[in-house]
Each structure stands twice: as C-alpha cells, then as structure tokens.
Scaffold this motif. Structure first.
Motif, PDB file in Angstrom:
ATOM      1  N   ILE A   4     -16.333  25.305  29.392  1.00  0.00           N
ATOM      2  CA  ILE A   4     -17.197  25.800  28.639  1.00  0.00           C
ATOM      3  C   ILE A   4     -18.049  24.516  27.921  1.00  0.00           C
ATOM      4  O   ILE A   4     -19.042  24.477  27.875  1.00  0.00           O
ATOM      5  CB  ILE A   4     -17.191  26.910  28.034  1.00  0.00           C
ATOM      6  CG1 ILE A   4     -16.799  28.193  29.079  1.00  0.00           C
ATOM      7  CG2 ILE A   4     -18.481  27.433  27.306  1.00  0.00           C
ATOM      8  CD1 ILE A   4     -16.646  29.555  28.389  1.00  0.00           C
ATOM      9  N   ASP A   5     -17.262  23.960  27.090  1.00  0.00           N
ATOM     10  CA  ASP A   5     -17.614  22.957  26.397  1.00  0.00           C
ATOM     11  C   ASP A   5     -18.225  21.570  27.267  1.00  0.00           C
ATOM     12  O   ASP A   5     -19.339  21.226  26.924  1.00  0.00           O
ATOM     13  CB  ASP A   5     -16.426  22.102  25.515  1.00  0.00           C
ATOM     14  CG  ASP A   5     -16.069  23.172  24.429  1.00  0.00           C
ATOM     15  OD1 ASP A   5     -16.863  24.122  23.848  1.00  0.00           O
ATOM     16  OD2 ASP A   5     -14.968  23.144  23.854  1.00  0.00           O
ATOM     17  N   THR A   6     -17.554  21.575  28.301  1.00  0.00           N
ATOM     18  CA  THR A   6     -17.984  20.526  29.109  1.00  0.00           C
ATOM     19  C   THR A   6     -19.421  20.705  29.963  1.00  0.00           C
ATOM     20  O   THR A   6     -20.462  20.141  29.880  1.00  0.00           O
ATOM     21  CB  THR A   6     -17.084  20.200  30.536  1.00  0.00           C
ATOM     22  OG1 THR A   6     -15.797  19.779  29.934  1.00  0.00           O
ATOM     23  CG2 THR A   6     -17.765  19.018  31.305  1.00  0.00           C
ATOM     24  N   LEU A   7     -19.531  22.302  30.110  1.00  0.00           N
ATOM     25  CA  LEU A   7     -20.867  22.252  30.719  1.00  0.00           C
ATOM     26  C   LEU A   7     -22.010  22.348  29.485  1.00  0.00           C
ATOM     27  O   LEU A   7     -23.114  22.157  29.727  1.00  0.00           O
ATOM     28  CB  LEU A   7     -20.681  23.866  31.163  1.00  0.00           C
ATOM     29  CG  LEU A   7     -19.724  23.996  32.369  1.00  0.00           C
ATOM     30  CD1 LEU A   7     -19.440  25.516  32.750  1.00  0.00           C
ATOM     31  CD2 LEU A   7     -20.416  23.302  33.513  1.00  0.00           C
ATOM     32  N   ALA A   8     -21.569  22.689  28.533  1.00  0.00           N
ATOM     33  CA  ALA A   8     -22.599  22.814  27.241  1.00  0.00           C
ATOM     34  C   ALA A   8     -22.948  21.385  26.828  1.00  0.00           C
ATOM     35  O   ALA A   8     -24.151  21.157  26.663  1.00  0.00           O
ATOM     36  CB  ALA A   8     -21.811  23.505  26.197  1.00  0.00           C
ATOM     37  N   ASP A   9     -22.029  20.478  26.902  1.00  0.00           N
ATOM     38  CA  ASP A   9     -22.280  18.896  26.373  1.00  0.00           C
ATOM     39  C   ASP A   9     -23.209  18.498  27.875  1.00  0.00           C
ATOM     40  O   ASP A   9     -23.961  17.577  27.342  1.00  0.00           O
ATOM     41  CB  ASP A   9     -21.054  18.041  26.488  1.00  0.00           C
ATOM     42  CG  ASP A   9     -20.120  18.574  25.377  1.00  0.00           C
ATOM     43  OD1 ASP A   9     -20.721  19.090  24.554  1.00  0.00           O
ATOM     44  OD2 ASP A   9     -18.932  18.337  25.487  1.00  0.00           O
ATOM     45  N   ALA A  10     -23.194  18.854  29.005  1.00  0.00           N
ATOM     46  CA  ALA A  10     -23.771  18.515  29.940  1.00  0.00           C
ATOM     47  C   ALA A  10     -25.216  19.291  30.050  1.00  0.00           C
ATOM     48  O   ALA A  10     -25.940  19.179  31.246  1.00  0.00           O
ATOM     49  CB  ALA A  10     -23.149  18.608  31.341  1.00  0.00           C
ATOM     50  N   ASP A  11     -25.587  20.114  29.114  1.00  0.00           N
ATOM     51  CA  ASP A  11     -26.847  20.871  29.013  1.00  0.00           C
ATOM     52  C   ASP A  11     -26.890  21.760  30.208  1.00  0.00           C
ATOM     53  O   ASP A  11     -28.133  22.087  30.643  1.00  0.00           O
ATOM     54  CB  ASP A  11     -27.946  19.802  28.961  1.00  0.00           C
ATOM     55  CG  ASP A  11     -28.108  18.849  27.825  1.00  0.00           C
ATOM     56  OD1 ASP A  11     -27.530  19.255  26.691  1.00  0.00           O
ATOM     57  OD2 ASP A  11     -28.603  17.619  27.893  1.00  0.00           O
ATOM     58  N   ARG A  12     -25.598  22.241  30.784  1.00  0.00           N
ATOM     59  CA  ARG A  12     -25.892  23.289  31.620  1.00  0.00           C
ATOM     60  C   ARG A  12     -25.866  24.799  30.770  1.00  0.00           C
ATOM     61  O   ARG A  12     -26.331  25.819  31.433  1.00  0.00           O
ATOM     62  CB  ARG A  12     -24.871  23.365  32.553  1.00  0.00           C
ATOM     63  CG  ARG A  12     -24.755  22.013  33.408  1.00  0.00           C
ATOM     64  CD  ARG A  12     -25.889  21.788  34.147  1.00  0.00           C
ATOM     65  NE  ARG A  12     -25.561  20.868  35.061  1.00  0.00           N
ATOM     66  CZ  ARG A  12     -26.035  19.481  34.821  1.00  0.00           C
ATOM     67  NH1 ARG A  12     -26.182  18.932  33.842  1.00  0.00           N
ATOM     68  NH2 ARG A  12     -25.702  18.368  36.138  1.00  0.00           N
ATOM     69  N   LEU A  13     -25.281  24.969  29.539  1.00  0.00           N
ATOM     70  CA  LEU A  13     -25.274  25.893  28.932  1.00  0.00           C
ATOM     71  C   LEU A  13     -26.123  25.829  27.468  1.00  0.00           C
ATOM     72  O   LEU A  13     -25.865  24.567  27.059  1.00  0.00           O
ATOM     73  CB  LEU A  13     -23.799  26.357  28.616  1.00  0.00           C
ATOM     74  CG  LEU A  13     -23.020  26.556  29.962  1.00  0.00           C
ATOM     75  CD1 LEU A  13     -21.567  27.108  29.451  1.00  0.00           C
ATOM     76  CD2 LEU A  13     -23.419  27.793  30.767  1.00  0.00           C
ATOM     77  N   ALA A  14     -26.528  26.933  27.138  1.00  0.00           N
ATOM     78  CA  ALA A  14     -27.350  26.845  25.712  1.00  0.00           C
ATOM     79  C   ALA A  14     -26.303  26.569  24.661  1.00  0.00           C
ATOM     80  O   ALA A  14     -26.747  25.796  23.564  1.00  0.00           O
ATOM     81  CB  ALA A  14     -28.231  28.073  25.801  1.00  0.00           C
TER      82      ALA A  14
END
Length: 579
Positions: free
Chosen positions: A528-538
């Motif tokens: 989830i951190d990876t997705l957030a860092d890649a701007d996939r998650l808010a």
C-alpha cells in the motif's frame, strides 16, 4: 572429434537448446505458419524497428546468435529479390552495435558488405575504431573502408588508411588526423556518398548530433518518476510478454525425447536384470514398496553328445556373460519413480535417491492439480513423511526445490532445474497457472477462489482468467449475466518492487471490485505504501490501522481506489474456507 562430440552432447542434453535448434513451426495446407515463428520476410516491407538485445549472452554465444540472425536476414532479402521485388520502397537498415567481431566474419565481409545494396540492404557498423576489424581480418578491414560510403567519426586515434580514405585536395591526411584528435565531445566528422551518379560528393565536414531524445535519463525532459514506474512495471513487461507469446518458445522444457531421460517407462524389465541387479528394478506404487520379485531360469544339461562338464562350463560362461550384460543395462536403465523416469546414472551423479525423485514428482503433481494429487490446502508434510530416503536439504542445495511457508504450513515448489530433471513442465494457462508461479502463490489463488465463490454477487469464478491478450487476473468473479464483477490478485513479496503498481494498473481499468490477498501483514502495508508513493492511492495506511488486517481493510475501504476495494489475509481465508 571427441571435443566436438562433447559440445554437441550439450545440445542434446539441454532441453532448452534442443528445442531452439530443433524447432520447425508447423504449417497448414496453404503453407501458412500456425505456430510461433520469427521470419524477417514478414517485416521487410513494413515500417518497423526490431530491437535484438544480446547483451546478456557471453561473447561466443553473442557472435553465434548474431551470425544466425544475419544469415536469416540475408536469406530473406535474397528471396525477396528472387521473387522479383527489386523496387524497394522501404530500405532495410541493419545497425550492429560493437560490430568489430561480426564485421570480420566471412558472412559480413564477403557477402553482406559488398553485395547488400543490390538486395536493398543497408548496413551500419558501430565500433570503437576500424582497427578492431583489422586485428581480425585484413580483407574485412579493406571491405569496411571501401564499401562503407557514409562514415561518422568522433575523437579517435585515426590510423593512416582511414585518414587517407577521408582526405581530399583541400585537407591532407595529417591535417585530418590532427583535426579529429582535437574534436570536442559530441562533435563528429562526416563523409557522405555522392548524391547522384557522375556528381562529386561533399567534402568531409563536422556536425553535431541531434538532442538526446525526450524521455532519456540524460535528456532535458527525462521521464517523471510515475512515467518511469509505468514503463518498468507495465509497458516493458507487456512488450516482453507479447514478444514471447508471438515469436518465442515456452521457457518450460518439454518432456525429453531421449531414451531414459524424462520419457515414459514401460514398467518392464528383463528377468535377467531382475535376477542380477534387483536394486535397479523399476519402482512403482507406494513409496516404500520395491519390486524385488526375481525370475530364475533353471539350467539343464544339453541333450545329445558331448561332455556334460564342458556343457556345464559353457552354460555357466554364457550365464555370466548374460549377467554382466544385464547388469550393465540395468545401470543405465531409467528408474520409474512413482510415474517419473529418471536415469540411475543421473541420480547417482547428483547424489540423489529415488525417494528424492518421487517427492519432486509428487510436489509437481500438487502444483499442476493432477487428478490423483492431494489438495493445495493440505500440508505437504504428509507427502514428505511418506519417504524414508528423502533428503529435503539435498534438493534445496541443488536448486531443484524451494521451501516457503503459507497459512502456518510448509510448502515446496519444484524449480525449473527440478522440472528439467523430471522431464516435466509447469501447467500454465487459463484455469491452470502462471509462468514461474510458486506453490504459496497457488495456495493464495485457491483461497481467493473460494472466497469469491462464497460471495453473494458471484455465481462463477475463474482462475488465471485471461481478460485480454495482455491482461491476466489471478481470479475473476462473474454474476448471473456473465458480467465481470470481481477481480483479484495474490500479491507475494518478490525482487520486482514495481510489480504491485503493474497489478494495480491492470485491475483499476476494469469495471469491477478488486480484492488483494497477502500472505503477510507487513507486506500488505509495504504494498500500500508503494502504491501511495506511485500516486495510485490518495494515502497510505499508518498507525494503529497497520496492526491487523481488519484495520488495514477498514483503512483501504476509505480510500475509494479504483484498483483496491478490499484486502484479505491468507490466514483468515484459510481458517474460513479450508475445511
């Protein structure tokens, strides 16, 4: 001859090399290929760019594969001209990096360079300096200087012959060499051919290269972090997968066709072999059951004249000869280890037992979902405990087997080397499995399948569902109307840190809810951190929410993300659906 034979033996023993060199794509009655193949003739009249990257091969292998490709290209352009196509609308431009070793070969120096332009083939050879060719072949060096009409030269130490080929009435070879030696980085001396017959070509002149292409790391406008991540995790894998699917052979080895290596056994042995070498008889049935029945043939004196003593001695001599022959045959006969044939000699060479081979086959049967294999959700310790002469560490040390845990149970995966030993392949395809998949991932897919099957809106579940030629979902759930309503991904830790981004992107574009399953809570938070860092998650998940899957699930539900509806843990799914 022995040295050559040993090299050829490597081709026979390696299933991968054997498949490459023996592959002949099948054709239909109309002569059209119906199997994967790569043919330059399909592209000669197309406006395409084909990149062939051989950088990971050893130098000898690089040159061998390069010459094979060049030979195929040379055949293709010759066939085009033979068929009457001499008005080449699209010129075939061949550019070879680090070309010195290839340029010095007879194929290039005696055929492609002097004759290529007659067949619509233009060659570009990129090398450090032309003298590299001269060190290998004087004739090839002469061909390079005389047949290459367009020369681009940077700051190098020029040999006399090259300087003389560029000199003209206004610039002596010495002056030219001095000029080249003082060229700044990024500036080139260019020599171009005559624009038309009967006209004098331009004198060599200096030039600067075009700006570095946009997107290159050293350009003024490199890719953003998101664009680079998208390319590495989505675009590039799709290109590789498409190339493999359309033009490649499967990475998995086929069942070997050689006698006694990965081939099926007829489960029969000669009575003599059973009598004289019972420990090499064929094994089948339960792991602890060994066929030890022997059949002996009683001898009797020969009828008719002759001394019975001599007859007995002759019979004994013949029996000994037959026994030795049978023993020799038994030493090289395959051992049928619970349905898999492995040569005795190969087991001995590796220091493996027959129980080791049987266990590998049993694990692979579980991975492939064989009809008589145990369920993925049953402990593999039950398989392991059936064999008295099994050494797991021995299989791990030889990279035949991998060991990991899921749902509090130990699972084993038969690695490519193990499948090659067995002469078997991993089942891959819709409803079967994914390329290179390991057993814990398969366990997660099965658990997620059961979770979706129990969902109210889902009436049909498919595993390894091919949504389109470039997109496969681990699980997919459909409603009564056949509409896709759920997709799911089993995410496992790997060396590819960008893999979750690619998985998110492919699931976010479908009109369906999305479930992710994780074996470990810490990896769920990391993903989830990876997705957030890649701007996939808010936002990411932090604080108390990370202490349990229930907290992570609640936090995810508030993100309202297109590619992440909910998360599940292996342990919770196992407790609920592994009855």
């Amino acid at each position: 001859m022995d040295a050559a034979g040993n090299r050829l033996e490597q081709l026979r023993e390696s299933p991968h090399l054997r498949r490459v060199f023996n592959h002949t794509p099948a054709q239909n009655d109309a002569g059209e290929y119906i199997e994967n193949h790569f043919d330059f003739r399909n592209f000669l009249d197309e406006d395409v760019t084909i990149l062939l990257d051989l950088g990971d091969l050893r130098p000898e292998a690089q040159q061998a594969v390069t010459l094979l490709l060049l030979s195929n290209l040379w055949d293709a352009v010759q066939v085009r001209r033979r068929d009457g196509q001499t008005d080449y609308e699209n010129l075939t431009n061949l550019i070879i990096e680090e070309a010195a070793p290839v340029a010095s070969t007879r194929l290039v120096s005696e055929q492609l360079l002097p004759q290529g332009r007659s067949f619509g083939l233009s060659m570009g050879l990129v090398m450090q300096f032309p003298g590299q060719v001269r060190n290998r072949s004087e004739r090839a060096y002469d061909e390079v200087l005389n047949n290459i009409k367009t020369k681009l030269i940077g700051n190098i130490s020029m040999e006399r012959d090259l300087a003389e080929s560029l000199a003209h009435e206004g610039l002596s070879p010495t002056e030219l060499r001095n000029r080249v030696n003082t060229l700044p980085s990024g500036e080139w001396i260019a020599q171009l051919p005559s624009p038309a017959f009967g006209e004098t070509g331009p004198s060599p002149f200096s030039m600067k290269p075009l700006p570095i292409a946009e997107g290159h790391p050293e350009s003024d406008t490199p890719l953003t972090e998101m664009e680079a991540s998208q390319f590495e995790s989505v675009t590039l894998p799709r290109i590789v997968e498409r190339t493999q699917r359309q033009y490649g052979l499967s990475a998995e080895s086929d069942t070997a066709a050689d006698d006694g290596w990965g081939s099926g056994s007829d489960n029969s042995t000669s009575p003599e072999a059973e009598t004289t070498h019972s420990e090499s008889t064929m094994l089948s049935g339960s792991p602890n059951e060994t066929s030890s029945d022997s059949t002996a043939t009683e001898s009797s004196p020969l009828l008719g004249g002759g001394d019975s003593t001599n007859d007995s001695e002759m019979s004994a001599s013949e029996s000994a000869s037959e026994s030795a022959s049978s023993e020799s045959e038994a030493d090289t006969s395959p051992v049928d280890a619970g349905g898999v044939s492995v040569p005795d000699a190969e087991l001995d060479r590796r220091g493996l037992s027959r129980d080791d081979a049987r266990f590998l086959q049993d694990v692979l049967d579980v991975m492939n979902g064989a009809a008589d294999a145990q369920s993925l959700l049953e402990p593999m310790s039950e398989l392991r405990d059936e064999y008295a002469d099994l050494d797991i560490q021995r299989l791990l040390d030889q990279d035949l087997l991998a060991q990991a845990s899921a749902c509090g149970r130990t699972y084993y995966t038969v690695l490519p080397a193990g499948r090659e030993l067995l002469g078997e392949r991993l089942a891959v395809g819709p409803g079967q499995g994914d390329i290179g998949e390991r057993t814990p991932h398969k366990v997660g897919v099965e658990l997620l399948r059961r979770w979706l099957q129990d969902h109210k809106s889902v009436t049909r579940v498919e595993t390894y569902y091919e949504h389109d030629p470039e997109t496969v979902f681990d699980v997919a759930g459909f409603d009564d109307d056949g509409t896709l309503v759920w997709v799911g991904e089993v995410e496992m830790a790997s060396h590819n840190n960008d893999a979750p981004i690619g998985d998110y992107d492919k699931m976010s574009v479908v009109d369906a809810d999305v479930v992710w399953a994780f074996n470990r809570r810490s990896f769920a938070v990391e993903t989830i951190d990876t997705l957030a860092d890649a701007d996939r998650l808010a936002d990411n998940v932090s604080g108390r929410a990370t202490r349990s899957f229930a907290g992570i699930r609640d936090a995810v539900s508030e993100l309202d993300a297109a590619g992440l509806t909910t998360v599940q843990s292996f342990n919770h799914l196992d407790e609920t659906y592994n009855e």
